[in-house]
Design a protein around this motif. Structure first.
Motif, PDB file in Angstrom:
ATOM      1  N   LEU A   1      26.290 -61.745  98.092  1.00  0.00           N
ATOM      2  CA  LEU A   1      27.517 -62.474  97.813  1.00  0.00           C
ATOM      3  C   LEU A   1      28.042 -62.029  96.459  1.00  0.00           C
ATOM      4  O   LEU A   1      27.286 -61.992  95.474  1.00  0.00           O
ATOM      5  CB  LEU A   1      27.281 -63.982  97.779  1.00  0.00           C
ATOM      6  CG  LEU A   1      27.221 -64.739  99.108  1.00  0.00           C
ATOM      7  CD1 LEU A   1      25.971 -64.364  99.896  1.00  0.00           C
ATOM      8  CD2 LEU A   1      27.249 -66.252  98.854  1.00  0.00           C
ATOM      9  N   PHE A   2      29.325 -61.685  96.408  1.00  0.00           N
ATOM     10  CA  PHE A   2      29.968 -61.357  95.144  1.00  0.00           C
ATOM     11  C   PHE A   2      30.510 -62.636  94.505  1.00  0.00           C
ATOM     12  O   PHE A   2      30.869 -63.584  95.215  1.00  0.00           O
ATOM     13  CB  PHE A   2      31.124 -60.385  95.371  1.00  0.00           C
ATOM     14  CG  PHE A   2      30.758 -58.944  95.215  1.00  0.00           C
ATOM     15  CD1 PHE A   2      31.114 -58.250  94.061  1.00  0.00           C
ATOM     16  CD2 PHE A   2      30.058 -58.270  96.206  1.00  0.00           C
ATOM     17  CE1 PHE A   2      30.785 -56.916  93.909  1.00  0.00           C
ATOM     18  CE2 PHE A   2      29.723 -56.937  96.060  1.00  0.00           C
ATOM     19  CZ  PHE A   2      30.091 -56.260  94.904  1.00  0.00           C
ATOM     20  N   PRO A   3      30.619 -62.674  93.175  1.00  0.00           N
ATOM     21  CA  PRO A   3      31.209 -63.847  92.522  1.00  0.00           C
ATOM     22  C   PRO A   3      32.654 -64.059  92.949  1.00  0.00           C
ATOM     23  O   PRO A   3      33.409 -63.102  93.144  1.00  0.00           O
ATOM     24  CB  PRO A   3      31.146 -63.484  91.027  1.00  0.00           C
ATOM     25  CG  PRO A   3      30.144 -62.388  90.916  1.00  0.00           C
ATOM     26  CD  PRO A   3      30.187 -61.645  92.209  1.00  0.00           C
ATOM     27  N   ASP A   4      33.012 -65.328  93.111  1.00  0.00           N
ATOM     28  CA  ASP A   4      34.402 -65.736  93.360  1.00  0.00           C
ATOM     29  C   ASP A   4      34.985 -65.185  94.655  1.00  0.00           C
ATOM     30  O   ASP A   4      36.201 -65.068  94.798  1.00  0.00           O
ATOM     31  CB  ASP A   4      35.302 -65.354  92.176  1.00  0.00           C
ATOM     32  CG  ASP A   4      34.858 -66.011  90.887  1.00  0.00           C
ATOM     33  OD1 ASP A   4      34.720 -67.243  90.888  1.00  0.00           O
ATOM     34  OD2 ASP A   4      34.630 -65.300  89.896  1.00  0.00           O
ATOM     35  N   VAL A   5      34.121 -64.838  95.599  1.00  0.00           N
ATOM     36  CA  VAL A   5      34.564 -64.394  96.927  1.00  0.00           C
ATOM     37  C   VAL A   5      34.058 -65.416  97.933  1.00  0.00           C
ATOM     38  O   VAL A   5      32.855 -65.677  98.017  1.00  0.00           O
ATOM     39  CB  VAL A   5      34.027 -62.993  97.276  1.00  0.00           C
ATOM     40  CG1 VAL A   5      34.432 -62.606  98.692  1.00  0.00           C
ATOM     41  CG2 VAL A   5      34.538 -61.955  96.271  1.00  0.00           C
ATOM     42  N   GLU A   6      34.964 -66.008  98.705  1.00  0.00           N
ATOM     43  CA  GLU A   6      34.568 -67.061  99.635  1.00  0.00           C
ATOM     44  C   GLU A   6      33.632 -66.523 100.708  1.00  0.00           C
ATOM     45  O   GLU A   6      33.895 -65.485 101.317  1.00  0.00           O
ATOM     46  CB  GLU A   6      35.798 -67.680 100.297  1.00  0.00           C
ATOM     47  CG  GLU A   6      35.450 -68.898 101.155  1.00  0.00           C
ATOM     48  CD  GLU A   6      36.665 -69.586 101.730  1.00  0.00           C
ATOM     49  OE1 GLU A   6      37.018 -70.674 101.255  1.00  0.00           O
ATOM     50  OE2 GLU A   6      37.275 -69.013 102.656  1.00  0.00           O
ATOM     51  N   SER A   7      32.538 -67.235 100.928  1.00  0.00           N
ATOM     52  CA  SER A   7      31.517 -66.798 101.877  1.00  0.00           C
ATOM     53  C   SER A   7      30.922 -68.004 102.585  1.00  0.00           C
ATOM     54  O   SER A   7      31.075 -69.149 102.151  1.00  0.00           O
ATOM     55  CB  SER A   7      30.391 -66.034 101.157  1.00  0.00           C
ATOM     56  OG  SER A   7      30.897 -64.948 100.417  1.00  0.00           O
ATOM     57  N   CYS A   8      30.228 -67.723 103.670  1.00  0.00           N
ATOM     58  CA  CYS A   8      29.534 -68.758 104.439  1.00  0.00           C
ATOM     59  C   CYS A   8      28.343 -68.110 105.122  1.00  0.00           C
ATOM     60  O   CYS A   8      28.444 -66.981 105.612  1.00  0.00           O
ATOM     61  CB  CYS A   8      30.487 -69.362 105.474  1.00  0.00           C
ATOM     62  SG  CYS A   8      29.717 -70.580 106.575  1.00  0.00           S
ATOM     63  N   TYR A   9      27.194 -68.787 105.133  1.00  0.00           N
ATOM     64  CA  TYR A   9      26.059 -68.262 105.895  1.00  0.00           C
ATOM     65  C   TYR A   9      25.340 -69.420 106.593  1.00  0.00           C
ATOM     66  O   TYR A   9      25.304 -70.542 106.095  1.00  0.00           O
ATOM     67  CB  TYR A   9      25.106 -67.431 105.034  1.00  0.00           C
ATOM     68  CG  TYR A   9      24.693 -68.025 103.709  1.00  0.00           C
ATOM     69  CD1 TYR A   9      23.521 -68.769 103.582  1.00  0.00           C
ATOM     70  CD2 TYR A   9      25.459 -67.798 102.568  1.00  0.00           C
ATOM     71  CE1 TYR A   9      23.121 -69.284 102.359  1.00  0.00           C
ATOM     72  CE2 TYR A   9      25.069 -68.309 101.339  1.00  0.00           C
ATOM     73  CZ  TYR A   9      23.899 -69.057 101.237  1.00  0.00           C
ATOM     74  OH  TYR A   9      23.511 -69.571 100.026  1.00  0.00           O
TER      75      TYR A   9
END
Length: 276
Positions: free
Chosen positions: A72-80
């Motif tokens: 995960l990169f900082p400030d990039v929206e993600s979901c797992y």
């Protein structure tokens, strides 16, 4: 089904600027356990020990299993999310600092390649992350020990990569990342320190990168960007000059007028009269 477990550490303070461990641990998730959608303020590596799950970011979803590693990169929206039938076990470490991005850039990870298969080195990779976790604590000595373990982990990933980016490539990435941050945050009272922190480098190094790349300092680029946005607002809206100053990140109206005149050789009101 085996019982779930969770061993986790979350740092109370970030004691090192070069590289700090924000959190680390390993866990067997409940079926269907999900984090997000959300954003982190640091890099976060997960390595899957066994089981399955999926990772979604930037409109793309990966279905992952044992041996896969995702970033995960900082400030990039993600979901797992853990699989319902065979929920994954993973080890993770979250970190940030001036050295963080350059180390990522030397691995096979990038914004385009957020997932890697590390089946052949899976056990060793898990042990490297667990070593970071087992060094945890809240003293300065603990922070140094965890960071030492993290450097070892990143060195291991770099050694097992295809070489990562060339120096010139990740230097250009730093500049692009800083410019992207400015484009998104210019309307807020951000500083060069904020830009450097987001980019993951020191202020002095960011200054050298900008001077070498665009012959401007980060501060000059930020001011010029704000003035360009102010020109758009002056010609396309009827907002008062003071409102426009605040809209492009200037808290002091007099300072805005001074900077505007330096770049445009006229006051904001004069510019509006000529171009509205």
């Amino acid at each position: 089904m085996a019982e779930t477990y969770r061993y986790a550490y979350f740092a109370e303070e970030k004691l090192l600027n070069s590289l700090s461990v924000y959190n680390t641990g390993y866990e067997k998730c409940h079926p269907g356990y999900q984090w997000g959608p959300g954003v982190r303020d640091h890099y976060l590596i997960h390595h899957i020990i066994r089981g399955r799950g999926c990772y979604t970011t930037q409109g793309k979803t990966w279905h992952l299993r044992k041996g896969d590693t995702f970033l995960l990169f900082p400030d990039v929206e993600s979901c797992y999310r853990a699989d319902d039938e065979e929920p994954w076990e993973y080890a993770w470490v979250g970190f940030a600092g001036n050295d963080a991005y350059s180390m990522i850039a030397h691995t096979d990870f990038s914004m385009e390649y957020l997932v890697q298969n590390h089946s052949e080195i899976s056990e060793e990779l898990f042990e490297k992350i667990r070593t970071v976790y087992e060094s945890n604590g809240n003293t300065f000595q603990d922070a140094v020990s965890m960071t030492g373990g993290l450097y070892t982990l990143m060195g291991f990933l770099i050694r097992h990569s295809s070489g990562g980016k060339k120096r010139e490539d990740f230097q250009a990435d730093y500049v692009n990342r800083a410019m992207q941050y400015i484009a998104e945050k210019y309307s807020y009272p951000i500083s060069v320190e904020d830009i450097a922190l987001f980019t993951g480098v020191s202020r002095s190094y960011l200054y050298r990168l900008f001077r070498n790349s665009i012959r401007q300092s980060p501060k000059e680029y930020l001011l010029e960007y704000r003035i360009r946005q102010a020109c758009h607002l002056l010609t396309r809206t009827n907002y008062p000059v003071q409102s426009i100053a605040h809209s492009v990140g200037f808290e002091d109206n007099l300072y805005f007028s001074k900077v505007f005149k330096k770049y445009m050789e006229c006051t904001p009101s004069e510019y509006r009269s000529r171009h509205h």
